[in-house]
Design an enzyme around this catalytic site. Structure first.
Site, short mmCIF file in Angstrom:
data_model
loop_
_atom_site.label_atom_id
_atom_site.label_comp_id
_atom_site.label_asym_id
_atom_site.label_seq_id
_atom_site.Cartn_x
_atom_site.Cartn_y
_atom_site.Cartn_z
N ASP A 37 -3.80 -15.86 -16.62
CA ASP A 37 -4.03 -15.38 -15.25
C ASP A 37 -5.52 -15.21 -15.01
O ASP A 37 -6.04 -15.49 -13.94
CB ASP A 37 -3.35 -14.01 -15.04
N GLU A 116 25.99 -26.70 0.43
CA GLU A 116 24.77 -25.99 -0.01
C GLU A 116 24.97 -24.50 0.20
O GLU A 116 25.70 -24.11 1.11
CB GLU A 116 23.59 -26.40 0.90
N LYS A 118 24.27 -20.96 1.76
CA LYS A 118 23.66 -20.56 3.04
C LYS A 118 22.74 -19.38 2.73
O LYS A 118 23.18 -18.29 2.41
CB LYS A 118 24.75 -20.17 4.04
N ASP A 120 20.28 -16.35 3.16
CA ASP A 120 20.21 -15.30 4.17
C ASP A 120 18.74 -14.92 4.39
O ASP A 120 18.21 -14.00 3.78
CB ASP A 120 21.00 -14.09 3.68
N ARG A 139 11.94 -19.93 14.28
CA ARG A 139 12.95 -20.49 15.15
C ARG A 139 12.80 -20.00 16.60
O ARG A 139 13.00 -20.77 17.54
CB ARG A 139 14.30 -20.06 14.60
N GLU A 176 14.54 -22.17 5.04
CA GLU A 176 14.74 -20.74 5.21
C GLU A 176 13.70 -19.99 4.38
O GLU A 176 13.52 -20.29 3.19
CB GLU A 176 16.15 -20.40 4.70
N TYR A 239 16.06 -27.24 3.48
CA TYR A 239 17.41 -27.83 3.43
C TYR A 239 17.64 -28.95 4.45
O TYR A 239 18.75 -29.39 4.63
CB TYR A 239 18.48 -26.76 3.61
N LYS A 302 27.53 -30.21 5.32
CA LYS A 302 26.91 -31.17 6.24
C LYS A 302 27.45 -32.56 5.94
O LYS A 302 27.51 -32.94 4.75
CB LYS A 302 25.38 -31.19 6.02
N LYS A 326 31.36 -18.91 5.99
CA LYS A 326 30.73 -17.63 5.66
C LYS A 326 31.57 -16.86 4.65
O LYS A 326 32.79 -16.80 4.78
CB LYS A 326 30.58 -16.78 6.92
N CYS A 420 24.78 26.64 1.15
CA CYS A 420 24.30 25.66 0.17
C CYS A 420 25.20 25.75 -1.06
O CYS A 420 25.41 26.83 -1.60
CB CYS A 420 22.85 25.99 -0.19
N CYS A 423 23.24 27.49 -4.20
CA CYS A 423 22.77 28.87 -4.28
C CYS A 423 23.42 29.78 -3.25
O CYS A 423 23.04 30.94 -3.13
CB CYS A 423 21.25 28.92 -4.14
N CYS A 438 18.76 23.67 2.86
CA CYS A 438 19.05 24.99 2.31
C CYS A 438 17.83 25.88 2.61
O CYS A 438 16.69 25.46 2.43
CB CYS A 438 19.26 24.86 0.80
N CYS A 444 16.48 28.38 -4.72
CA CYS A 444 17.57 27.42 -4.91
C CYS A 444 17.23 26.51 -6.10
O CYS A 444 16.18 25.85 -6.10
CB CYS A 444 17.74 26.61 -3.63
S1 IVH Z 1 21.33 -26.34 8.25
C1 IVH Z 1 20.87 -28.56 12.09
N1 IVH Z 1 21.45 -25.36 5.82
O1 IVH Z 1 21.71 -20.53 8.82
C2 IVH Z 1 20.69 -27.90 10.78
N2 IVH Z 1 21.05 -23.84 7.61
O2 IVH Z 1 23.58 -19.68 10.91
C3 IVH Z 1 20.89 -26.44 10.87
N3 IVH Z 1 20.72 -21.51 6.91
O3 IVH Z 1 19.81 -21.57 11.57
C4 IVH Z 1 20.62 -25.67 9.69
N4 IVH Z 1 20.95 -21.85 4.75
O4 IVH Z 1 18.58 -20.57 9.50
C5 IVH Z 1 21.26 -25.07 7.12
N5 IVH Z 1 21.55 -24.64 3.60
C6 IVH Z 1 21.36 -24.35 4.90
C7 IVH Z 1 21.11 -23.05 5.37
C8 IVH Z 1 20.96 -22.83 6.74
C9 IVH Z 1 20.71 -20.95 5.70
C10 IVH Z 1 20.51 -20.76 8.18
C11 IVH Z 1 19.62 -21.47 9.18
C12 IVH Z 1 20.51 -21.65 10.37
C13 IVH Z 1 21.48 -20.53 10.21
C14 IVH Z 1 22.76 -20.78 10.99
#
Ligand code: IVH
Length: 683
Positions: A37, A116, A118, A120, A139, A176, A239, A302, A326, A420, A423, A438, A444
């Site tokens: 480092d 894939e 999803k 968060d 976005r 993301e 993605y 997809k 989901k 409390c 005490c 308290c 206490c």
């Molecule tokens: S595809 C047209 N792939 O989920 C393509 N989205 O609820 C649209 N997200 O707006 C996105 N992981 O922010 C895609 N593997 C993934 C994702 C993903 C998270 C988010 C993304 C999207 C939101 C929709």
């Protein structure tokens, strides 16, 4: 040789950029660094130096951008090249089957799909021109978003420049940005320590902590100071390849290509031919969910073939060729067995739920926090109720709903205890606050233990031989009821306790003895006056010089001190108005604690820098950073961390951050080198 020929330095800058980015890739992508480092920092520092000498040669993909420093006053709104759509959601296998039926109807047969995780986090669009990251846009409303390029450049795994063959001149990818669970916990731990130092109650602290990694990532991305963003440890996954130039016909292949250019692609991406294998993959991802270092909330499917994607097209809101499957939120229903009231160190009475054990995101949950008494009333929580527990971003699980239809007929409304539980004293409530405290602040037991633990803490009296367990024992067996009682303990008293030998007793007594040298500012902090944290204690100590002067200060005199407002001033006056507190102070003074400031550390009221805000930056040949700070303060000045329009003077040591210098210059603030400062103020 031409003295003004810097071309060697320009080459060096280019070389350093490449070299540092290569080390970055080894460190962040391959987890295989080959330098220390320290060596890395030296390379980066050299590049920073050269960039501040030749700002015109600074490259937009320079790795110095990773550490941030630039400020964005207002984020520019920019239009997206193509809309950033959201995804249609499904929650069960049946709805997913319906998606497959729709695909089959539209295309004649079921096409292969890519599955894939999803992620968060927060969606981002990244633009590369000739392989260099030029713009990062949030976005926003899907049509236009905010330009957060400076902040995004601090995210190490997002390439600033692409390497490899076939890089299109124009490339837009989408992905993301997220905050890894570890970074989120680190951030919250640091905030918690800060709030504890300020003397806040546990329930107040819980309220102020960051709630979950997603919101924190989103907030971090919008911070004005990119060096703070750099410290937050954000990360990203890409993605989707959004632009057309050079893009292949298979989404799966496209992701592979992006990975070859060093984009971070999510793990567990797979191509499936039918619903059955899709569901299998979903279980695999969901099974991994608790162990992943980042939050996911489902799986995205997809259609792999881009020409089929085009055939399917879009609805107004989302593509017809993709869907989000989901996962259930990390929540579950269970029986509320009982409500217990815990007494915190500040006396806050916090209700805690005992639950019938339930599995939640891979862990067994038996207890959950309930905000406060109002919340019990709002949900009409009663022992025996069937309640919903949720894991909010992996912090302590909490009750979020009550299914009263499942309630046993015998149940009665919950009555918050009048006293409390520790005490048996009545509680009180501050106006406008939901938390009940308290009222027995002195006697206490948990409050007293909290006070003693704070007193011996590292930043206070620093008596390491005394931990919480020993203090609890002292309270119970040796009737210790205040800090001054500890100083009156004898070796034979402590030896009489089980498990204490001569050596540990000596350590305790030595620790107490040594604490008599602890400077006044820390003694003041140790007293635990509400809202007098470490920094406020320092300010007050330096301003008033002694506890005597502080205790006699009028409200106006307190308010005249920098950073002291109404609330702090009131609590200070309340503290000194209390006869028991005054008796304790007298006792501690008798024991020999420092109740006066060492005169050399006092703030000089009148000096050449009186009333001036000074920013100290870089390193100095003659002084350490602490010494410079003290020097500035001894001249009456106040040291602040960052350059702003309020800054009067910048004291620039070696290797001052280039961004800081540029900012100071743009604001026309006087910048003095070490030698100039010495000449002007010390000479
Ligand atoms: S595809 C047209 N792939 O989920 C393509 N989205 O609820 C649209 N997200 O707006 C996105 N992981 O922010 C895609 N593997 C993934 C994702 C993903 C998270 C988010 C993304 C999207 C939101 C929709």
């Amino acid at each position: 040789m031409n003295l003004f020929d810097f071309s060697g330095e320009r080459e060096e800058m280019d070389r350093l950029c490449e070299e540092i980015e290569a080390h970055n890739r080894r460190y962040y992508l391959e987890d295989a660094p080959i330098i220390s480092d320290r060596e890395f920092d030296a390379l980066l520092q050299r590049l920073q130096e050269l960039e501040s000498l030749h700002p015109e040669w600074k490259r937009s993909d320079s790795p110095t951008q990773r550490v941030g420093g630039g400020l964005t006053e207002r984020f520019q709104t920019v239009a997206h090249s193509r809309p950033m759509l959201s995804l249609d959601n499904t929650y069960d296998a049946e709805e997913l089957a319906a998606f497959f039926v729709r695909l089959e109807k539209a295309l004649g047969s079921i096409p292969p799909v890519v599955c894939e995780p999803k992620i968060d986090g927060v969606a981002i669009a990244l633009h590369y021109t000739k392989g260099i990251l030029t713009q990062a846009i949030t976005r926003g409303n899907g049509t236009e978003g905010d330009d957060v390029t400076q902040n995004v450049k601090t995210i190490h795994r997002i390439p600033l420049r692409l390497h490899g063959p076939n890089i299109p001149d124009e490339l837009e990818v989408r992905g993301e940005i997220f905050m890894p669970k570890s970074a989120f916990h680190r951030l919250n731990d640091a905030l918690k320590t800060q709030l504890q130092d300020k003397g806040l109650a546990e329930a107040e602290i819980q309220d102020q902590l960051y709630k979950n990694p997603r919101n924190t990532a989103s907030g971090s991305l919008k911070l004005q100071d990119s060096s703070e963003v750099a410290r937050r440890g954000l990360d990203a996954f890409i993605y989707y390849w959004a632009s057309e130039m050079g893009r292949g016909q298979s989404h799966h292949q496209n992701l592979k290509q992006l990975a070859e250019w060093n984009f971070p692609i999510p793990p567990m991406v797979t191509k499936c031919g039918q619903l059955e294998s899709v569901l299998q993959h979903a279980s695999l991802i969901e099974g991994q969910r608790p162990d992943l270092p980042f939050d996911i909330d489902g799986m995205v499917l997809k259609v792999d073939d881009l020409s089929l994607q085009q055939e399917l097209g879009f609805t107004a809101k989302s593509p017809r060729w993709a869907i989000a499957y989901k996962f259930e939120a990390e929540q579950a229903y269970t029986r509320l067995l009982s409500i217990e009231i815990q007494v915190g160190r500040t006396g806050a009475l916090t209700p805690v739920a005992n639950l019938s054990p339930v599995q939640l995101a891979g862990t067994t949950v038996k207890r959950a926090s309930i905000h406060n008494a109002d919340f019990i009333r709002e949900l009409d929580l009663r022992p025996g109720d069937w309640v919903r527990v949720e894991k909010g971003g992996d912090i302590i699980p909490k009750i979020t709903d009550n299914d009263t239809t499942q309630r046993p007929t015998s149940s009665r409304p919950y009555h918050f205890p009048d006293l409390c539980p520790e005490c048996r004293s009545p509680w009180q409530q501050n106006p406008g606050e939901a938390i009940r405290y308290c009222s027995n602040h002195k006697g206490c037991p948990p409050q007293l233990l909290g006070k003693l633990t704070h007193f011996v803490g590292r930043k206070a009296m620093d008596i390491q031989a005394l931990g919480e367990k020993t203090l609890a024992l002292f309270m119970e067996r040796l009737a210790v009821a205040s800090p001054s009682d500890m100083y009156r303990l004898t070796a034979s008293q402590i030896l009489s306790l089980e498990g204490f030998q001569e050596k540990s007793v000596n350590n305790i007594l030595d620790g107490l003895e040594q604490s008599k040298q602890v400077p006044f500012e820390r003694v003041l902090f140790a007293l635990g006056i509400r809202h007098v944290g470490e920094t406020v204690a320092k300010t007050l100590a330096r301003h008033f010089g002694s506890l005597e002067a502080l205790s006699q200060a009028s409200k106006e005199e307190l308010l005249a001190v920098d950073e002291i407002g109404e609330v702090i001033a009131d609590f200070i006056q309340l503290y000194f108005a209390d006869t028991e507190n005054r008796a304790e102070i007298e006792a501690l003074e008798g024991v020999g604690l420092q109740f006066q400031m060492d005169p050399s550390a006092m703030i000089v009221q009148q000096g050449p820098l009186s009333g001036k805000q000074v920013v100290v930056s870089g390193t100095f040949t003659e002084w350490s950073r602490d010494e410079v700070t003290r020097l500035v303060e001894s001249l009456g000045g106040k040291c602040v961390g960052s350059v702003s329009s309020k800054t009067d003077l910048v004291l620039a040591g070696e290797a001052m951050g280039p961004a800081k210098r540029a900012k100071a210059e743009s604001l026309g603030i006087q910048i003095l080198s070490e030698a100039e400062f010495k000449k002007n103020y010390l000479g």
